[in-house]
Design a protein around this motif. Structure first.
Motif, PDB file in Angstrom:
ATOM      1  N   GLU A  80       0.820  -1.213   0.000  1.00 27.55           N
ATOM      2  CA  GLU A  80       0.000   0.000   0.000  1.00 27.55           C
ATOM      3  C   GLU A  80       0.853   1.262   0.000  1.00 27.55           C
ATOM      4  N   ASP A  81       1.958   1.265   0.733  1.00 30.13           N
ATOM      5  CA  ASP A  81       2.735   2.504   0.847  1.00 30.13           C
ATOM      6  C   ASP A  81       3.483   2.854  -0.443  1.00 30.13           C
ATOM      7  N   GLN A  82       3.431   1.963  -1.430  1.00 27.06           N
ATOM      8  CA  GLN A  82       4.053   2.303  -2.706  1.00 27.06           C
ATOM      9  C   GLN A  82       3.043   2.825  -3.730  1.00 27.06           C
ATOM     10  N   LEU A  83       1.776   2.881  -3.305  1.00 20.80           N
ATOM     11  CA  LEU A  83       0.749   3.440  -4.192  1.00 20.80           C
ATOM     12  C   LEU A  83       0.823   4.958  -4.121  1.00 20.80           C
ATOM     13  N   ASP A  84       0.226   5.637  -5.112  1.00 20.79           N
ATOM     14  CA  ASP A  84       0.187   7.098  -5.090  1.00 20.79           C
ATOM     15  C   ASP A  84      -0.433   7.581  -3.790  1.00 20.79           C
ATOM     16  N   SER A  85       0.160   8.637  -3.237  1.00 19.34           N
ATOM     17  CA  SER A  85      -0.298   9.062  -1.906  1.00 19.34           C
ATOM     18  C   SER A  85      -1.757   9.500  -1.942  1.00 19.34           C
ATOM     19  N   SER A  86      -2.183  10.137  -3.064  1.00 21.74           N
ATOM     20  CA  SER A  86      -3.586  10.577  -3.091  1.00 21.74           C
ATOM     21  C   SER A  86      -4.519   9.363  -3.063  1.00 21.74           C
ATOM     22  N   PHE A  87      -4.145   8.287  -3.750  1.00 22.22           N
ATOM     23  CA  PHE A  87      -4.990   7.087  -3.712  1.00 22.22           C
ATOM     24  C   PHE A  87      -5.039   6.514  -2.298  1.00 22.22           C
ATOM     25  N   GLN A  88      -3.873   6.518  -1.639  1.00 22.62           N
ATOM     26  CA  GLN A  88      -3.841   6.009  -0.259  1.00 22.62           C
ATOM     27  C   GLN A  88      -4.799   6.804   0.621  1.00 22.62           C
ATOM     28  N   GLU A  89      -4.724   8.132   0.469  1.00 25.53           N
ATOM     29  CA  GLU A  89      -5.575   9.008   1.273  1.00 25.53           C
ATOM     30  C   GLU A  89      -7.055   8.733   0.989  1.00 25.53           C
ATOM     31  N   GLN A  90      -7.358   8.661  -0.328  1.00 25.89           N
ATOM     32  CA  GLN A  90      -8.758   8.456  -0.725  1.00 25.89           C
ATOM     33  C   GLN A  90      -9.282   7.101  -0.249  1.00 25.89           C
ATOM     34  N   SER A  91      -8.465   6.077  -0.383  1.00 27.93           N
ATOM     35  CA  SER A  91      -8.989   4.768   0.017  1.00 27.93           C
ATOM     36  C   SER A  91      -9.118   4.687   1.536  1.00 27.93           C
ATOM     37  N   ASN A  92      -8.239   5.408   2.261  1.00 32.20           N
ATOM     38  CA  ASN A  92      -8.390   5.448   3.726  1.00 32.20           C
ATOM     39  C   ASN A  92      -9.689   6.127   4.134  1.00 32.20           C
ATOM     40  N   LYS A  93      -9.967   7.250   3.467  1.00 33.58           N
ATOM     41  CA  LYS A  93     -11.190   8.010   3.765  1.00 33.58           C
ATOM     42  C   LYS A  93     -12.421   7.134   3.478  1.00 33.58           C
ATOM     43  N   PHE A  94     -12.342   6.455   2.342  1.00 32.71           N
ATOM     44  CA  PHE A  94     -13.443   5.573   1.924  1.00 32.71           C
ATOM     45  C   PHE A  94     -13.654   4.448   2.945  1.00 32.71           C
ATOM     46  N   ARG A  95     -12.558   3.814   3.322  1.00 28.97           N
ATOM     47  CA  ARG A  95     -12.631   2.703   4.285  1.00 28.97           C
ATOM     48  C   ARG A  95     -13.251   3.169   5.600  1.00 28.97           C
ATOM     49  N   THR A  96     -12.745   4.298   6.097  1.00 30.37           N
ATOM     50  CA  THR A  96     -13.251   4.803   7.374  1.00 30.37           C
ATOM     51  C   THR A  96     -14.754   5.071   7.283  1.00 30.37           C
ATOM     52  N   TYR A  97     -15.155   5.678   6.157  1.00 34.56           N
ATOM     53  CA  TYR A  97     -16.582   5.976   6.009  1.00 34.56           C
ATOM     54  C   TYR A  97     -17.399   4.679   6.009  1.00 34.56           C
ATOM     55  N   VAL A  98     -16.965   3.714   5.208  1.00 32.15           N
ATOM     56  CA  VAL A  98     -17.735   2.467   5.093  1.00 32.15           C
ATOM     57  C   VAL A  98     -17.833   1.772   6.454  1.00 32.15           C
TER      58      VAL A  98
END
Ligand SMILES: Nc1nc2c(ncn2[C@@H]2O[C@H](COP(=O)(O)OP(=O)(O)OP(=O)(O)O)[C@@H](O)[C@H]2O)c(=O)[nH]1
Ligand SMILES: [Mg+2]
Length: 693
Positions: free
Chosen positions: A257-275
C-alpha cells in the motif's frame, strides 16, 4: 444476554452464488458458513462494469492485498457473487460481510438475465451498495444502471394478496441498502460551473434529471430517478489511479500500500473509514436485524423463488423467516422454563405457593426469552403456543411435586407408625385402659409426623389417610376397653368423630386455598404476557412509525426536488405514492390502537373478575357447608377457564373483523378523497391540490 458463540473465521473469500451455464446455484459450503454466524451482519456489496477494479477495492476493505482474485486480462474474473466474512473492524460482535460480484455486461456472456439477478441479489443482501465505475459520472455510466430500473419488475415488495398493481417504492426502500458511488481513475477537477464542489454535491448534480425527449436521455433519467427514489442515503467517493506505472498496475495485488500514489492512499483510507463507521447493520423492515444465519435464509428464499420462475416477494420472505424463527423462539423459551424450574425447585416444596412463586419467575423469564427471539408474531399464535406449553409443563411439575410429597410423607409416616402397628398386632391395647394408651401412642405419631420438615403439599392428605384407616381400630379398642363406662365410651366416640370431621374440613380448606393460589398464578402469567406483549407492540410501533415518517420525508423531498427541477408531471406522480403512504401511517396507527384496545379489554375482564371472585370465595371459605363451596368453586373455576379460553380464541376473530371494518372505512375515505381531488382538479387549483393530506 450475550451469547459468545464462536463465529467461523474465513482466511479467504468463497463463491456464494455461482453463475454457471445460465444457472444460479448456491454454494452449500458458503451457506454453511453463513448459517454458523449468529452475530448481526454488516453487508457491503459492490456492483459495476467488468474489469473496473471492484475486487481490488473490496480487498482494500478487507485490509488485504490478496483475497478476491483480480484479473489482468480483459476477461471477467469474478463469476457470480463472492463472499468474505471477517470480524467487523470497529463494531464489536458484528461480522462484516463483503460481497464481490462479477462485472456487469460482460460481452462474453450470452445470458444477460443473470446479470440482473446478480445485481438484484446484491441489492437485497447488502446494507451498503457500492456502484463502481471508471472516470466521470456520464450518461454511459448511468445507462449501465438500467439494472436499477428493472428491480421493481424482478422483485415484489408486497405479497400478491395485497398487490394492488402499483408498487410503491417506499416498500422497497426499507429493504434496500445505502448507496455509494465509487468513481475510479477520476481525473477531472471537482467543479460545477466554475465552482468547487464536494464529491456528494457532484453526485447530486449528476442525478438531476435532464430535459429532452431523446431516448438516450430518457433512459439515463430513469436510472437517475430510480437512484433518487430507492436510495435516500447517497454518498460519492472519487479515487485517483492507484499508480501510473503500468507494470505495477497490472499486478497491483503485489504492490504494498505505501508504494501506491499518496492521493490514492488518502482516498482509500477516507473511503474505508466511512464504510466502516457508516454502514449499518443489515435490517429488514421495522428494524428486524439480520444475522448471518438469517442472511442465509433470505438468500435461499430469494434464489428458490428465482429458480422456480416466481417473482421473489420481500414481505413473504420476512414472513417465512418469522415463522421459522418464532417456532425456534417458542422452543427456546419453553426449554428455558423447564431448565430453570428443574434447577430452582427442590421437590417436594414445602407449600404450593413456594412452587408457584418459582413458576411465576420462570414463566416471566420464558416470555422474555420468547419476546427477545420472536418477531412479527402478529396474531400472537406463537405466544399462545408457548403459553399452552408452559401450562402443560407446569401441570407436570405440580404432579411431580405432589408425587414426591406423597412418597416422602408415606415413608416418614411408615417409620413413625411402626411401633404403633406392632402394639396393635400384639394386642398391647386390649387391656383395661387400653384406649387411652392407644390415643397417647397415636397422638405421639401425629405429633412426631408434624415435626418432620418439608413433607410437601400432600403431607396432610397422607396423614388424613392414615387417620381414617385407624377409625375402625380405635372403635374396636374403645369398645373392648373394660375400664370405661358406657357413657364414657359414647363420649369418646363422639369426640373422635368430631375430630375426624375437623381434620377433613382442614384438608378441604387447604385444597381450596391451593386452588385459589393456582388460579392466581395463572392470572399472574396471563398479566405478564399482556404486559410484555404491550411493551413489544409499543416498540414495534415506534420503529414502524419512525420508518414510515422517514419515508414520507424522503418522498416529500424527492417530490419537491422534482418540482424545483421543473418536472411537474413526475412530481405529481409521486403525490399519489405520498398519499398512499400517509394513509398507511394512519392505518398502522389504527391497527396499533386496535391491538391495544383488544389487550385492554382482555386485561379488563380479568381485573373485574378477580377481586370479586376472590372476595366471594374467601367469604364462602369461612362458611360451614364446605361441600357446597367446593362444588361452587369448581364450577367457577370451570367458568373462568372457559371464559379465558373464549377470550384467547376471540382475539384473532375480533381482530379480523375489525381489520375488515377499518379496511372498508379506508376504502370509503379514499373514494371521498378521490372525488374531492377530481373536483379540485376540475377547478384548476393545482397548488392547493398538492397540499391535501
Ligand atoms: N486503472 C486502474 N486499474 C485498476 C484499479 N484497480 C485495479 N486495477 C486493475 O484492473 C484490473 C482488474 O481489477 P479487478 O479488481 O479484478 O476488477 P473487477 O472489476 O473485479 O473485474 P471483474 O471481476 O472481472 O469484473 C486488475 O489488473 C487491476 O490491477 C484502479 O483503480 N485503476
Ligand atoms: Mg472482480
Amino acid at each position: 444476554m450475550v451469547t459468545m458463540a464462536a463465529e467461523p473465521i474465513m482466511m479467504s473469500p468463497i463463491c456464494l452464488v455461482e453463475n454457471q451455464e445460465e444457472q444460479l446455484n448456491l454454494n452449500p459450503e458458503a451457506l454453511q458458513i453463513l448459517n454458523k454466524i449468529s452475530q448481526p451482519v454488516v453487508v457491503v456489496g459492490i456492483v459495476g462494469l467488468y474489469r473496473t477494479g471492484k475486487s481490488y477495492l473490496m480487498n482494500c476493505l478487507a485490509g488485504q492485498n490478496h483475497g478476491f482474485p483480480l484479473g489482468s486480462t480483459v476477461r471477467s474474473t469474478t463469476k457470480g457473487i463472492w463472499m468474505w466474512c471477517v470480524p467487523h473492524p470497529s463494531k464489536l460482535n458484528h461480522t462484516l460481510v463483503l460481497l464481490d460480484t462479477e462485472g456487469l455486461s460482460n460481452l462474453e456472456k450470452e445470458d444477460p438475465k443473470n446479470d440482473s439477478w446478480i445485481f438484484a441479489l446484491t441489492v437485497l443482501l447488502s446494507s451498503t451498495l457500492i456502484y463502481n465505475s471508471m472516470g466521470t459520472i456520464n450518461s454511459q455510466a448511468l445507462e449501465q444502471l438500467h439494472y436499477m430500473t428493472e428491480l421493481t419488475q424482478l422483485v415484489r415488495a408486497k405479497s400478491s394478496s395485497d398487490y394492488t398493481g402499483v408498487e410503491d417504492s417506499a416498500k422497497f426502500v426499507s429493504f434496500f441498502p445505502d448507496f455509494i458511488w465509487a468513481l475510479r481513475d477520476f481525473t477531472l477537477e471537482m467543479k460545477i460551473n466554475g465552482y468547487s464542489v464536494t464529491e456528494d454535491e457532484y453526485l447530486e448534480d449528476a442525478l438531476k434529471l435532464l430535459p429532452g425527449t431523446n431516448p438516450k436521455i430518457q433512459n439515463s433519467n430513469m436510472s437517475r430517478e430510480c437512484i433518487r427514489q430507492f436510495f435516500p442515503k447517497r454518498k460519492c467517493f472519487i479515487f485517483d489511479r492507484p499508480t501510473n506505472d503500468k507494470n505495477l498496475l497490472a499486478h497491483i495485488e503485489n504492490v504494498p500500500e505505501d508504494q501506491l500514489d499518496s492521493s490514492f492512499q488518502e482516498q482509500s483510507n477516507k473511503f474505508r473509514t466511512y464504510v466502516f463507521t457508516h454502514t449499518k447493520t443489515k435490517t429488514l423492515r421495522e428494524g428486524i436485524i439480520v444475522t448471518g444465519n438469517r442472511l442465509e435464509t433470505l438468500l435461499k428464499a430469494y434464489v428458490v423463488a428465482i429458480k422456480t420462475g416466481e417473482v421473489p416477494c420481500l414481505e413473504n420472505v420476512v414472513t417465512a423467516l418469522a415463522q421459522r424463527e418464532n417456532s425456534v423462539a417458542v422452543q427456546k423459551a419453553a426449554d428455558h422454563y423447564s431448565e430453570q424450574m428443574a434447577q430452582r425447585v427442590s421437590f417436594p416444596t414445602d407449600t404450593l405457593q413456594e412452587l408457584l412463586d418459582v413458576h411465576t419467575d420462570c414463566e416471566r423469564e420464558a416470555i422474555a426469552v420468547f419476546m427477545e427471539h420472536s418477531f412479527k408474531d402478529d396474531k400472537q399464535e406463537f405466544q399462545k403456543n408457548l403459553m399452552d406449553m408452559i401450562e402443560k409443563k407446569k401441570k407436570d411439575f405440580l404432579l411431580q411435586n405432589e408425587y414426591t410429597s406423597v412418597k416422602y410423607s408415606q415413608a416418614k409416616l411408615q417409620q413413625l407408625t411402626e411401633p404403633l402397628m406392632k402394639s396393635i398386632s400384639t394386642g398391647t391395647f386390649c387391656v383395661p385402659g387400653g384406649h387411652s394408651l392407644y390415643l397417647e401412642a397415636k397422638n405421639k405419631v401425629e405429633w412426631d409426623y408434624n415435626l418432620v420438615p418439608r413433607k410437601g403439599v400432600k403431607a396432610n392428605e397422607v396423614l388424613q389417610h392414615f387417620l381414617q384407616s385407624q377409625v375402625a381400630i380405635e372403635k374396636s379398642i374403645l369398645q373392648g376397653d373394660k375400664a370405661l363406662t358406657c357413657q364414657e365410651k359414647a363420649l369418646a366416640a363422639e369426640r373422635a368423630k368430631k375430630e375426624a370431621a375437623e381434620k377433613e374440613q382442614e384438608l378441604l380448606t387447604q385444597k381450596h386455598k391451593e386452588q385459589l393460589q393456582k388460579m392466581e398464578a395463572q392470572e399472574r402469567g396471563f398479566r405478564e404476557n399482556i404486559a410484555q406483549l404491550r411493551e413489544k407492540l409499543e416498540k414495534e410501533r415506534e420503529s414502524l412509525q419512525r420508518e414510515q415518517e422517514n419515508m414520507l420525508m424522503h418522498k416529500l423531498k424527492v417530490q419537491e426536488e422534482l418540482r424545483n427541477e421543473g418536472f411537474e408531471k413526475k412530481s405529481e406522480k409521486l403525490r399519489r405514492e405520498i398519499q398512499l403512504l400517509k394513509k398507511e401511517i394512519v392505518a398502522n396507527k389504527d391497527k396499533y390502537l386496535l391491538d391495544q384496545w383488544i389487550i385492554d379489554m382482555t386485561d379488563g375482564v380479568f381485573s373485574k373478575e378477580t377481586p370479586d371472585h376472590t372476595e366471594r370465595a374467601k367469604k364462602q371459605a369461612t362458611e360451614k357447608e364446605q361441600e357446597l363451596l367446593t362444588q361452587k368453586h369448581k364450577e367457577q373455576l370451570q367458568k373462568m377457564e372457559a371464559q379465558e379460553r373464549g377470550f384467547r380464541e376471540n382475539i384473532p376473530q375480533m381482530r379480523e373483523k375489525l381489520e375488515k371494518e377499518i379496511e372498508s372505512l379506508l376504502r370509503e375515505q379514499e373514494k371521498v378523497l378521490m372525488h374531492k381531488l377530481k373536483i379540485l382538479e376540475a377547478s384548476g387549483f393545482q397548488r392547493q391540490k398538492a397540499q391535501i393530506p
